[in-house]
Design a protein around this motif. Structure first.
Motif, PDB file in Angstrom:
ATOM      1  N   GLY A 145      -3.046   7.973  -2.714  1.00 14.34           N
ATOM      2  CA  GLY A 145      -2.087   8.160  -1.839  1.00 14.34           C
ATOM      3  C   GLY A 145      -2.056   9.596  -1.397  1.00 14.34           C
ATOM      4  O   GLY A 145      -1.784   9.665   0.131  1.00 14.34           O
ATOM      5  N   PHE A 146      -2.129  10.631  -1.952  1.00 12.54           N
ATOM      6  CA  PHE A 146      -1.981  11.875  -1.488  1.00 12.54           C
ATOM      7  C   PHE A 146      -3.371  12.183  -0.335  1.00 12.54           C
ATOM      8  O   PHE A 146      -3.045  12.803   0.458  1.00 12.54           O
ATOM      9  CB  PHE A 146      -2.097  12.993  -2.654  1.00 12.54           C
ATOM     10  CG  PHE A 146      -2.177  14.417  -2.182  1.00 12.54           C
ATOM     11  CD1 PHE A 146      -1.477  15.161  -1.650  1.00 12.54           C
ATOM     12  CD2 PHE A 146      -3.403  14.947  -2.225  1.00 12.54           C
ATOM     13  CE1 PHE A 146      -1.684  16.394  -1.244  1.00 12.54           C
ATOM     14  CE2 PHE A 146      -3.715  16.343  -1.935  1.00 12.54           C
ATOM     15  CZ  PHE A 146      -2.733  16.996  -1.293  1.00 12.54           C
ATOM     16  N   LEU A 147      -4.388  11.659  -0.810  1.00 12.54           N
ATOM     17  CA  LEU A 147      -5.498  12.134   0.010  1.00 12.54           C
ATOM     18  C   LEU A 147      -5.531  11.289   1.258  1.00 12.54           C
ATOM     19  O   LEU A 147      -6.117  11.889   2.385  1.00 12.54           O
ATOM     20  CB  LEU A 147      -6.928  11.462  -0.796  1.00 12.54           C
ATOM     21  CG  LEU A 147      -7.298  12.384  -1.874  1.00 12.54           C
ATOM     22  CD1 LEU A 147      -8.515  11.657  -2.640  1.00 12.54           C
ATOM     23  CD2 LEU A 147      -7.689  13.664  -1.659  1.00 12.54           C
ATOM     24  N   ILE A 148      -5.120   9.924   1.241  1.00  9.97           N
ATOM     25  CA  ILE A 148      -4.656   9.188   2.554  1.00  9.97           C
ATOM     26  C   ILE A 148      -3.958  10.254   3.450  1.00  9.97           C
ATOM     27  O   ILE A 148      -4.136  10.310   4.605  1.00  9.97           O
ATOM     28  CB  ILE A 148      -4.151   7.963   2.213  1.00  9.97           C
ATOM     29  CG1 ILE A 148      -5.055   6.984   1.617  1.00  9.97           C
ATOM     30  CG2 ILE A 148      -3.436   7.342   3.553  1.00  9.97           C
ATOM     31  CD1 ILE A 148      -4.692   5.737   1.199  1.00  9.97           C
ATOM     32  N   ILE A 149      -2.723  10.839   3.025  1.00 14.11           N
ATOM     33  CA  ILE A 149      -1.859  11.509   4.089  1.00 14.11           C
ATOM     34  C   ILE A 149      -2.772  12.753   4.311  1.00 14.11           C
ATOM     35  O   ILE A 149      -2.818  13.391   5.514  1.00 14.11           O
ATOM     36  CB  ILE A 149      -0.749  11.786   3.173  1.00 14.11           C
ATOM     37  CG1 ILE A 149       0.137  10.659   2.648  1.00 14.11           C
ATOM     38  CG2 ILE A 149       0.398  12.889   3.934  1.00 14.11           C
ATOM     39  CD1 ILE A 149       0.403   9.580   3.815  1.00 14.11           C
ATOM     40  N   ALA A 150      -3.388  13.520   3.486  1.00 16.98           N
ATOM     41  CA  ALA A 150      -4.360  14.547   3.674  1.00 16.98           C
ATOM     42  C   ALA A 150      -5.386  14.431   4.777  1.00 16.98           C
ATOM     43  O   ALA A 150      -5.516  14.897   5.728  1.00 16.98           O
ATOM     44  CB  ALA A 150      -4.915  15.228   2.352  1.00 16.98           C
ATOM     45  N   ILE A 151      -5.874  13.200   4.651  1.00 17.94           N
ATOM     46  CA  ILE A 151      -6.929  12.941   5.605  1.00 17.94           C
ATOM     47  C   ILE A 151      -6.383  12.467   6.827  1.00 17.94           C
ATOM     48  O   ILE A 151      -7.098  12.866   8.101  1.00 17.94           O
ATOM     49  CB  ILE A 151      -7.861  11.693   4.997  1.00 17.94           C
ATOM     50  CG1 ILE A 151      -8.456  12.041   3.709  1.00 17.94           C
ATOM     51  CG2 ILE A 151      -8.646  11.089   6.067  1.00 17.94           C
ATOM     52  CD1 ILE A 151      -9.133  10.846   3.177  1.00 17.94           C
ATOM     53  N   ALA A 152      -5.439  11.757   6.935  1.00 24.55           N
ATOM     54  CA  ALA A 152      -4.579  11.486   7.979  1.00 24.55           C
ATOM     55  C   ALA A 152      -4.213  12.859   8.868  1.00 24.55           C
ATOM     56  O   ALA A 152      -4.037  12.884   9.990  1.00 24.55           O
ATOM     57  CB  ALA A 152      -3.444  10.743   7.969  1.00 24.55           C
ATOM     58  N   SER A 153      -3.745  13.717   7.911  1.00 21.16           N
ATOM     59  CA  SER A 153      -3.068  14.858   8.688  1.00 21.16           C
ATOM     60  C   SER A 153      -4.402  15.765   9.343  1.00 21.16           C
ATOM     61  O   SER A 153      -4.187  16.328  10.803  1.00 21.16           O
ATOM     62  CB  SER A 153      -2.564  15.857   7.537  1.00 21.16           C
ATOM     63  OG  SER A 153      -1.422  15.292   7.070  1.00 21.16           O
ATOM     64  N   ALA A 198       1.177   5.594  12.834  1.00 16.23           N
ATOM     65  CA  ALA A 198      -0.100   4.932  12.406  1.00 16.23           C
ATOM     66  C   ALA A 198      -0.009   4.709  10.914  1.00 16.23           C
ATOM     67  O   ALA A 198      -0.730   3.823  10.217  1.00 16.23           O
ATOM     68  CB  ALA A 198      -1.417   5.980  12.573  1.00 16.23           C
ATOM     69  N   LEU A 199       0.777   5.664  10.129  1.00 19.87           N
ATOM     70  CA  LEU A 199       0.741   5.171   8.742  1.00 19.87           C
ATOM     71  C   LEU A 199       2.096   4.486   8.535  1.00 19.87           C
ATOM     72  O   LEU A 199       2.638   4.234   7.359  1.00 19.87           O
ATOM     73  CB  LEU A 199       1.262   6.929   8.086  1.00 19.87           C
ATOM     74  CG  LEU A 199      -0.029   7.681   8.066  1.00 19.87           C
ATOM     75  CD1 LEU A 199       0.357   9.036   7.479  1.00 19.87           C
ATOM     76  CD2 LEU A 199      -1.323   7.070   7.297  1.00 19.87           C
ATOM     77  N   THR A 200       2.775   4.035   9.451  1.00 15.41           N
ATOM     78  CA  THR A 200       4.056   3.090   9.552  1.00 15.41           C
ATOM     79  C   THR A 200       5.048   3.636   8.544  1.00 15.41           C
ATOM     80  O   THR A 200       5.620   3.112   7.886  1.00 15.41           O
ATOM     81  CB  THR A 200       3.703   1.709   9.022  1.00 15.41           C
ATOM     82  OG1 THR A 200       3.168   1.782   7.629  1.00 15.41           O
ATOM     83  CG2 THR A 200       2.684   1.097   9.767  1.00 15.41           C
ATOM     84  N   SER A 201       5.440   5.159   8.636  1.00 18.50           N
ATOM     85  CA  SER A 201       5.997   5.794   7.823  1.00 18.50           C
ATOM     86  C   SER A 201       7.369   6.226   8.469  1.00 18.50           C
ATOM     87  O   SER A 201       7.582   7.216   9.300  1.00 18.50           O
ATOM     88  CB  SER A 201       5.454   7.079   7.119  1.00 18.50           C
ATOM     89  OG  SER A 201       6.415   7.726   6.511  1.00 18.50           O
ATOM     90  N   THR A 202       8.470   5.475   8.272  1.00 19.17           N
ATOM     91  CA  THR A 202       9.974   5.774   8.887  1.00 19.17           C
ATOM     92  C   THR A 202      10.340   7.116   8.484  1.00 19.17           C
ATOM     93  O   THR A 202      10.671   7.918   9.311  1.00 19.17           O
ATOM     94  CB  THR A 202      10.754   4.770   8.743  1.00 19.17           C
ATOM     95  OG1 THR A 202      10.342   3.540   9.210  1.00 19.17           O
ATOM     96  CG2 THR A 202      12.095   5.069   9.702  1.00 19.17           C
ATOM     97  N   PRO A 203      10.319   7.524   7.065  1.00 19.65           N
ATOM     98  CA  PRO A 203      10.475   8.767   6.653  1.00 19.65           C
ATOM     99  C   PRO A 203       9.719  10.039   7.249  1.00 19.65           C
ATOM    100  O   PRO A 203      10.274  11.086   7.319  1.00 19.65           O
ATOM    101  CB  PRO A 203      10.249   8.849   5.145  1.00 19.65           C
ATOM    102  CG  PRO A 203      10.458   7.315   4.754  1.00 19.65           C
ATOM    103  CD  PRO A 203       9.821   6.728   5.963  1.00 19.65           C
ATOM    104  N   GLY A 204       8.620   9.716   7.321  1.00 20.26           N
ATOM    105  CA  GLY A 204       7.902  10.677   8.341  1.00 20.26           C
ATOM    106  C   GLY A 204       8.385  10.977   9.704  1.00 20.26           C
ATOM    107  O   GLY A 204       8.231  11.974  10.120  1.00 20.26           O
ATOM    108  N   LEU A 205       8.600   9.858  10.297  1.00 19.55           N
ATOM    109  CA  LEU A 205       9.199  10.142  11.683  1.00 19.55           C
ATOM    110  C   LEU A 205      10.499  10.775  11.584  1.00 19.55           C
ATOM    111  O   LEU A 205      10.663  11.754  12.365  1.00 19.55           O
ATOM    112  CB  LEU A 205       9.448   8.459  12.390  1.00 19.55           C
ATOM    113  CG  LEU A 205      10.392   8.300  13.357  1.00 19.55           C
ATOM    114  CD1 LEU A 205       9.778   9.088  14.660  1.00 19.55           C
ATOM    115  CD2 LEU A 205      10.693   7.135  13.719  1.00 19.55           C
ATOM    116  N   ILE A 259      -7.332   4.266  11.269  1.00 18.15           N
ATOM    117  CA  ILE A 259      -8.843   3.646  10.648  1.00 18.15           C
ATOM    118  C   ILE A 259      -9.338   4.779   9.948  1.00 18.15           C
ATOM    119  O   ILE A 259      -9.896   4.336   8.862  1.00 18.15           O
ATOM    120  CB  ILE A 259      -9.660   3.221  12.066  1.00 18.15           C
ATOM    121  CG1 ILE A 259      -8.863   2.203  12.609  1.00 18.15           C
ATOM    122  CG2 ILE A 259     -10.770   2.929  11.446  1.00 18.15           C
ATOM    123  CD1 ILE A 259      -9.821   1.769  13.685  1.00 18.15           C
ATOM    124  N   VAL A 260      -9.355   5.978  10.169  1.00 17.00           N
ATOM    125  CA  VAL A 260     -10.160   7.012   9.526  1.00 17.00           C
ATOM    126  C   VAL A 260      -9.606   6.988   7.920  1.00 17.00           C
ATOM    127  O   VAL A 260     -10.508   7.095   6.917  1.00 17.00           O
ATOM    128  CB  VAL A 260     -10.118   8.308  10.154  1.00 17.00           C
ATOM    129  CG1 VAL A 260     -10.948   9.272   9.191  1.00 17.00           C
ATOM    130  CG2 VAL A 260     -11.019   8.163  11.367  1.00 17.00           C
TER     131      VAL A 260
END
Length: 528
Positions: free
Chosen positions: A89-97, A121-128, A455-456
Motif C-alpha cells: 500500500g505504501f509503495l503504491i502511493i510512493a510510486i504514484a507520487s 487516479a487513486l480515487t482517494s477523497t481524503p487525499g483530495l 496505470i503505472v
C-alpha cells in the motif's frame, strides 16, 4: 433570483441530484459519492457556490470518521503478518507520487492540478481533502474530477482482465503460493472425548497452555452433568468437551487429546448459549481479561462477531460498541450478562458529540503545528491531516479519559457519509468555476496524465508483489485494490475466487494508503 440562490436549497439539490447520478450503474460500476462532486462542478460552472463553512464542516466530519474507522486496524495490522500488504500500500502511493512529479513536468501542469490528478487516479477523497487544504486552490478538485472516473474503471478492468491475460487458474495459484495470511475459515463447533493420559487431571488452563490452540472450550460434559469450562476446571478421561474455533485449531485440539464424538447437548438444560450486544459504555475499550467473565460471572465467550466477521475471542481482544458476543452460561446468569453488556439499555444513536468535538479540536490544533522537512521547507498537517492523525490514535485505544471513540459501525458511517457529501458539494461548486478554462487550456493532457498516474502504480505494484514478495495473484490484486483505495476493484476481485483472501489483503493495505496519500498530497506541494 432563483431557488438555487438560496444556499440551503442549493445544498440539498446538489446532494439529491448528485447522489442520483452516483447510483447509476454501468456493468456494476457506479460513481458513488463522486456523483455529488461532478454535479456540483457543473453548477459551479454556472456561478452557484456552496458556503465554505459547509465544505469545511463536511471535511472535518468525514476525516474524523475515516480515522476512527482505520485506527483499530492500522496498529493491529502493523504487528501482524499483514505487514507485507501494508508495504505494498505504501509503495503504491510512493510510486504514484513519483509518477505525478513526472506527469507534472512532462505536461507542464501546476502543483494543485497535478495533486488533484493523483488523488483522482487513486480515487482517494481524503487525499483530495489534504490537497485542497495544502494548496488552498480549488483547481485540485478539477484534477480529481477528471481523473476519478478513469481511476475507478481502470482498477476494475485491471482486476478482471489481467488474470485472463496471464491465463492462470487463480484458485490453484492461491493454493500453491505461500500465503502471508494465516488463513482461517468459518468458526465451527466440535465435541471431543478425552482419551489421552496426558490430559487426565489437568486443568483447562494447563491444557490450552500446552496445546497452544486458539479454540475456546465452552463446556465440559461428565456423565449427566454439563458445566461451564473454567480455567480451573479439572479434566478426566471420558469427559467430553465442547470447543468452538477454526477447523484447523479444532483438529489440532482433537488429535492431541482424543477423538470427535456426536453428542446431543440440547437435552442438557443447565447450560445455555446466548448472544449479547456490547453497549455498556464502561466496557468499551476493555479486554475480556479485564472483564474477567469466567471467574466473576461463570460465563464463557465462545465467539465474537464484528462488522459481519466472526472471530474466536482472545483475552486481549478489546471490545467495541456493537460487538456481538456468543456466550454460554446457566439460564439464571443470562439476565445478569445482558445487564453487564448493556443489551437492555440499547440506544437508537450513540454518537458522542462531546468526544467528536474534542477530537476535532485537538486534530485542528495539531494540524496547525509546523513540521520542518530538510531541503523542502515547512508544512502543516492542516484541517485534514491533523484530525486524521488524532482520530487514528484515539480510534486505536477506543477510549482515552472522557473521549469515547468507538461507536456502532452504522453510526460511524452516518458521520462519514454525511461529512463526505457536504465536503464534495462544497469542493465541487468551488472548482466548477474554473473547470472549462482548465480543460480548454490543458486539453487531452489532463486525461492522459491521470491515466498514467492510475496505470503505472498498479502494474508496478503487481510485479513487485509477484517477484519480490512472491504473493499469489489474488493477494496481489487485493492489496493493489487497497493501495488504490478502490472498493469497486475489491468487489471485482471478490468475484474471481470463493475466498476471503482478497478482502484481507485489501483491509491490510487500505489504512496505509489512506494515510500516506494525504501525506503525499502535502509533500507534493513542497516538491512541485
Amino acid at each position: 433570483m432563483t431557488l438555487l440562490d438560496d444556499p440551503l436549497i442549493l445544498i440539498f439539490v446538489v446532494l439529491f441530484v448528485g447522489s442520483l447520478i452516483g447510483q447509476l450503474e454501468f456493468k456494476g460500476i457506479n460513481l458513488g459519492a463522486s456523483g455529488v462532486l461532478l454535479f456540483a462542478m457543473v453548477l459551479g460552472h454556472y456561478g452557484y457556490k456552496i458556503p465554505a463553512i459547509v465544505q469545511n464542516l463536511g471535511l472535518s466530519l468525514f476525516i474524523v470518521a475515516v480515522g476512527l474507522q482505520a485506527g483499530p486496524r492500522f496498529f493491529r495490522m502493523m504487528r501482524s503478518s499483514g505487514l507485507v500488504f501494508a508495504v505494498l500500500g505504501f509503495l503504491i502511493i510512493a510510486i504514484a507520487s513519483v509518477t505525478t512529479i513526472f506527469v507534472s513536468k512532462v505536461f507542464n501542469l501546476s502543483a494543485p492540478l497535478s495533486i488533484g490528478l493523483m488523488t483522482g487516479a487513486l480515487t482517494s477523497t481524503p487525499g483530495l481533502a489534504a490537497g485542497l487544504e495544502a494548496t488552498k486552490d480549488p483547481i485540485v478538485s478539477v484534477g480529481y474530477g477528471i481523473a476519478y472516473p478513469f481511476g475507478v474503471i481502470a482498477v476494475v478492468l485491471f482486476v478482471q482482465l489481467f488474470p485472463k491475460v496471464l491465463k492462470v487458474d487463480l484458485q490453484k495459484d492461491l493454493q500453491k503460493t505461500l500465503s502471508p495470511i494465516k488463513h482461517k475459515s468459518s468458526l465451527k463447533k466440535m465435541t471431543i472425548m478425552i482419551e489421552s493420559n496426558n490430559v487426565h487431571k489437568k486443568t483447562l488452563k494447563e491444557l490450552q497452555r500446552n496445546i497452544k490452540s486458539s479454540a475456546v472450550i465452552s463446556r465440559v460434559i461428565r456423565g449427566d452433568r454439563n458445566f461451564l469450562g473454567r480455567n480451573d476446571t479439572v479434566l478426566l478421561i471420558g469427559d467430553e468437551i465442547i470447543a468452538v474455533g477454526y477447523p484447523e485449531d479444532l483438529i489440532k485440539l482433537r488429535d492431541a487429546i482424543g477423538r470427535e464424538v456426536t453428542t446431543d447437548v440440547n437435552i442438557r438444560e443447565n447450560i445455555r448459549m446466548h448472544r449479547v450486544v456490547v453497549d455498556a459504555q464502561e466496557l468499551i475499550g476493555k479486554s475480556l481479561r479485564e472483564i474477567n467473565l469466567r471467574e466473576k460471572y461463570s460465563v464463557t465467550v465462545t465467539r465474537l462477531e464484528r462488522a459481519g466477521y466472526e472471530f474466536p475471542p482472545t483475552a486481549t481482544w478489546r471490545l467495541e460498541r456493537g460487538d456481538v458476543l456468543t456466550v454460554v452460561c446457566s439460564p439464571e446468569r443470562i439476565k445478569a450478562v445482558e445487564e453487564l453488556f448493556g443489551t437492555k439499555r440499547h440506544e437508537e444513536a450513540n454518537i458522542h458529540i462531546f468526544s467528536i468535538s474534542l477530537i476535532l479540536l485537538l486534530g485542528i490544533l495539531v494540524g496547525m503545528i509546523p513540521i520542518h522537512i530538510p531541503g523542502l521547507g515547512s508544512m502543516t498537517l492542516g484541517v485534514a491531516g491533523g484530525p486524521l492523525l488524532i482520530a487514528i490514535i484515539i480510534g486505536h485505544f477506543g477510549k482515552l479519559g472522557p473521549i469515547q471513540a468507538r461507536f456502532y459501525q452504522p453510526s460511524n458511517r452516518v458521520i462519514r457519509d454525511v461529512g463526505l457529501v457536504l465536503f464534495l458539494a462544497g469542493a465541487g461548486t468551488t472548482a466548477g468555476g474554473g473547470l472549462v478554462e482548465v480543460v480548454k487550456q490543458e486539453g487531452v493532457g489532463l486525461i492522459i496524465g491521470g491515466a498514467i498516474i492510475t496505470i503505472v502504480p498498479m502494474v508496478t505494484a503487481f510485479f513487485i508483489a509477484k517477484k519480490l514478495f512472491h504473493l499469489s495473484i489474488i493477494h496481489s490484486l487485493g492489496a493493489i485494490c487497497g493501495g488504490m483505495t478502490s472498493t469497486p476493484g475489491l468487489g471485482a476481485c471478490n468475484n474471481l475466487v470463493d475466498s476471503e483472501d482478497p478482502a484481507i489483503a485489501y483491509a491490510a493495505a487500505y489504512p496505509i494508503a489512506l494515510i500516506f496519500v494525504a501525506i503525499a498530497s502535502q509533500l507534493l506541494v513542497l516538491i512541485l
